[in-house]
Write an enzyme that holds these catalytic residues in place. Structure first.
Site, PDB file in Angstrom:
ATOM      1  N   SER A 113      69.111   4.858   2.165  1.00  0.00           N
ATOM      2  CA  SER A 113      69.747   3.729   2.847  1.00  0.00           C
ATOM      3  C   SER A 113      71.125   3.386   2.292  1.00  0.00           C
ATOM      4  CB  SER A 113      68.793   2.537   2.783  1.00  0.00           C
ATOM      5  OG  SER A 113      69.281   1.507   3.564  1.00  0.00           O
ATOM      6  N   HIS A 114      71.261   2.161   1.794  1.00  0.00           N
ATOM      7  CA  HIS A 114      72.566   1.680   1.350  1.00  0.00           C
ATOM      8  C   HIS A 114      72.865   2.082  -0.095  1.00  0.00           C
ATOM      9  CE1 HIS A 114      69.337  -0.910   0.291  1.00  0.00           C
ATOM     10  NE2 HIS A 114      70.058  -1.433  -0.677  1.00  0.00           N
ATOM     11  N   ASP A 278      75.148   0.923   7.464  1.00  0.00           N
ATOM     12  CA  ASP A 278      74.860   1.471   6.132  1.00  0.00           C
ATOM     13  C   ASP A 278      74.614   2.976   6.150  1.00  0.00           C
ATOM     14  OD1 ASP A 278      72.446   1.406   7.451  1.00  0.00           O
ATOM     15  OD2 ASP A 278      71.300   1.041   5.631  1.00  0.00           O
ATOM     16  N   ASP A 280      72.025   4.977   6.429  1.00  0.00           N
ATOM     17  CA  ASP A 280      71.194   5.589   7.470  1.00  0.00           C
ATOM     18  C   ASP A 280      71.275   4.865   8.816  1.00  0.00           C
ATOM     19  OD1 ASP A 280      69.867   3.446   6.268  1.00  0.00           O
ATOM     20  OD2 ASP A 280      67.903   4.185   6.859  1.00  0.00           O
ATOM     21  N   ASP A 282      70.703   1.733   9.850  1.00  0.00           N
ATOM     22  CA  ASP A 282      69.815   0.689  10.363  1.00  0.00           C
ATOM     23  C   ASP A 282      70.307  -0.719  10.045  1.00  0.00           C
ATOM     24  OD1 ASP A 282      69.216   0.891   7.692  1.00  0.00           O
ATOM     25  OD2 ASP A 282      67.054   1.193   7.949  1.00  0.00           O
ATOM     26  N   ARG A 283      71.210  -0.837   9.074  1.00  0.00           N
ATOM     27  CA  ARG A 283      71.718  -2.178   8.752  1.00  0.00           C
ATOM     28  C   ARG A 283      73.000  -2.467   9.517  1.00  0.00           C
ATOM     29  NH1 ARG A 283      70.833  -3.778   2.506  1.00  0.00           N
ATOM     30  NH2 ARG A 283      68.694  -3.039   2.351  1.00  0.00           N
ATOM     31  N   LYS A 377      64.973  -1.300  12.241  1.00  0.00           N
ATOM     32  CA  LYS A 377      66.162  -2.105  12.496  1.00  0.00           C
ATOM     33  C   LYS A 377      67.265  -1.158  12.935  1.00  0.00           C
ATOM     34  CE  LYS A 377      67.304  -2.496   7.561  1.00  0.00           C
ATOM     35  NZ  LYS A 377      66.139  -2.003   6.816  1.00  0.00           N
TER      36      LYS A 377
END
Ligand code: G16
Length: 544
Positions: A113-114, A278, A280, A282-283, A377
């Site tokens: 992710s982030h 982010d 991947d 999703d954010r 998300k």
């Protein structure tokens, strides 16, 4: 296809956190480490022989070798079809959509992710189930238990697959299809939002925009959707090329890490709208000219205005937020007379509510919002939602936010993160907080009287499963809250998150700086948890 069973020894640290297993790349590169975890997942699942597995990641360092390893293991374990994003790339929401669209058995998404990427940074892997959403806790617990006793894994002797060439490879009974990572997702977005209106608003110059892909997965998605399909100028998407180390930065969409975007949005002559996503995809972070919209406010504003978006004109069935997310969306739900659910942190807890049709929209303070269109998300979805709102309401981001606060009041909110805290200190802090839970209620601190103090536990309304120890809540008579949680996504020591929230009904006081408005609560939080006293820290690493 020759299948080999390789002897291995178990690792004892493969317990998935909030969102899959995240570790340093070097940990994943240990002999058999990735293989053990993947085999533990396959061993814990039933009935996938001949079925489809979706595979892709955010392109970070170790993505490609990991995909080749997983292809061979999926082949050896009996999957019938693999759908893989070209170049090994799939954003998390796109993977969720592809699992759903092609009725796959599940998917493996490679991402931390982030968290930063590169040989000395982070890697991660998570399993998503057939509804497209993250595996629920009962599955992730099973993966962990299996990983503790695993003694072998299976792999097939096949050549590495060319991940860059779109098309299908047939190897005995296994078909491997390399797909364009963007096409299906872009079609889905077109079915949700008013692309004609967006094209008009962007083409006429009414909406100017800046999107920061942070050298992560959303670059190709943003270029196709915002530039090619909606007509934004090519320079509207910055840091668009996915890089294995995200250009040496944290692909974390907040004002600290999306620095270039922040400077432009708060500088002279900023665009109407600015956003970032982010690692991947999703954010999301939403900003407008000289304004940052907190994720909690963004969720509430989306809920209040969803009827203006083509896919949600019928209204919302319900909404949900994670426990530490501000109560702003609760006020919208109460006004519209729809249910509002409070879940633990982690997108996996929304899955059952979405599947059961109890909610349409959900979100978290950690820069995540989404709807029933996928089971993750979705960063670009949130960007398009806001663009559609601006185009439809013909209002600036600041006007939309201020109008919302005037109607519902403002939940002034911020989160303080203390990262890489020594594990023993962090556990000591949590224990110290637990010890106060019985005595705090009824005590008054300045204008704050404690109404309740507890440790959040969630009973899933659909399957009755119980998730305990989901964060410590201290709620006050005036509706304010302080929440303490240890993050489940870090890879070094422990991260203590302190979430602070205070409601302000008086519109003349809405234009306050959050840190100032929350100063008393910030002091109280230190009084309760003693993080500064116990660790010698003077301030949080990140404030969002
Ligand atoms: C993950 C989860 C989110 C969660 C976030 C922060 O997001 O999917 O549901 O809110 O981590 O979790 P924590 O506070 O435990 O660090 P992502 O974007 O990192 O996959």
């Amino acid at each position: 296809m020759h299948i080999e069973t390789i002897t291995t020894h178990p690792y004892n640290d493969q317990n998935p956190g909030t969102s899959g297993l995240r570790k340093k790349v070097k940990v994943f590169q240990q002999p058999g480490y990735l293989e053990n975890f993947v085999q533990a997942i396959f061993d814990s699942l039933d009935g996938f022989t001949g079925k489809t597995l979706v595979l892709g990641g955010d392109g970070r360092y170790f993505n490609r070798p990991a995909i080749q390893i997983i292809i061979k293991m999926a082949a050896a374990n009996g999957f019938g079809e693999l759908i893989i994003g070209q170049g090994g790339l799939l954003s998390t929401p796109a993977a969720s959509h592809i699992i759903r669209k092609y009725n796959a058995f599940g998917g493996l998404i490679l991402s931390a992710s982030h968290n930063p990427g590169g040989p000395d940074e982070d890697f991660g892997i998570k399993y998503n189930v057939s509804n497209g959403g993250p595996a629920p806790e009962k599955d992730t617990n099973a993966f962990y238990q299996r990983s503790l006793v695993i003694d072998s894994y299976k792999t097939a002797h096949i050549e590495d697959i060319d991940l860059d060439r779109i098309g299908t490879h047939q190897i005995d009974n296994l078909s491997i299809t390399i797909v364009d990572p963007v096409t299906d997702y872009a079609e889905l977005m077109q079915s949700i939002f008013d692309f004609n209106l967006l094209k008009q608003s962007i083409g006429s110059g009414y909406i100017t925009l800046l999107f920061d892909a942070m050298h992560a997965i959303t670059g190709p998605y943003a270029k196709r959707i915002l530039v090619d399909m909606l007509g934004a100028t090519p320079d509207s998407v910055i840091n668009a090329e996915p890089l294995e180390d995200f250009g040496g930065h944290h692909p974390d969409p907040n004002l600290a890490h999306a620095q270039e975007l922040a400077e432009r949005m708060f500088g002279s002559a900023p665009p109407v709208f600015g956003a970032a996503s982010d690692g991947d995809g999703d954010r999301n972070m939403i900003t407008g000219s000289h304004i940052f919209v907190t994720p909690s406010d963004s969720l509430a504003i989306m809920a209040a205005n969803a009827h203006l978006i083509p896919a949600y004109t019928q209204g919302l069935r319900g909404v949900a937020r994670s426990m530490p997310t501000s109560q702003a969306v609760d006020r919208v739900a109460a006004c519209y007379n729809i249910p509002c659910y409070e879940t633990p942190t982690g997108w996996k807890f929304f899955g059952n509510l979405l599947d059961a049709g109890k909610i349409t929209l959900c979100g978290e303070e950690s820069f995540g919002t989404g709807s029933d269109h996928v089971r993750e998300k979705d960063g670009l979805w949130a960007v398009l939602f806001w663009l559609n709102l601006i185009a439809k309401k013909r209002q600036s981001v600041a006007d939309i936010v201020n109008e919302h606060w005037q109607k519902f009041g403002r939940d002034i909110y911020c989160r303080h993160d203390y990262e890489a805290v020594e594990m023993d200190s962090a556990n000591g802090i949590v224990e110290h907080l637990r010890n106060q839970l019985l005595t705090l209620p009824g005590q008054t601190f300045g204008e704050y009287t404690v109404k309740y103090a507890d440790e959040f536990s969630y009973e899933d309304p659909i399957d009755g499963s119980i998730s305990s120890n989901q964060g410590i809540r201290i709620g006050f008579e005036n509706g304010s809250r302080i929440i303490f949680r240890l993050s489940g996504t870090g890879t070094v020591g422990a991260t203590l998150r302190i979430y602070l929230e205070r409601f302000e009904a008086d519109a003349s006081k809405h234009d306050q700086d959050a840190q100032m408005a929350l100063a008393e609560l910030i002091n109280l939080a230190e009084q309760f948890c003693e993080i500064k006293k116990r660790t010698g820290r003077t301030e949080p690493n990140v404030v969002t």
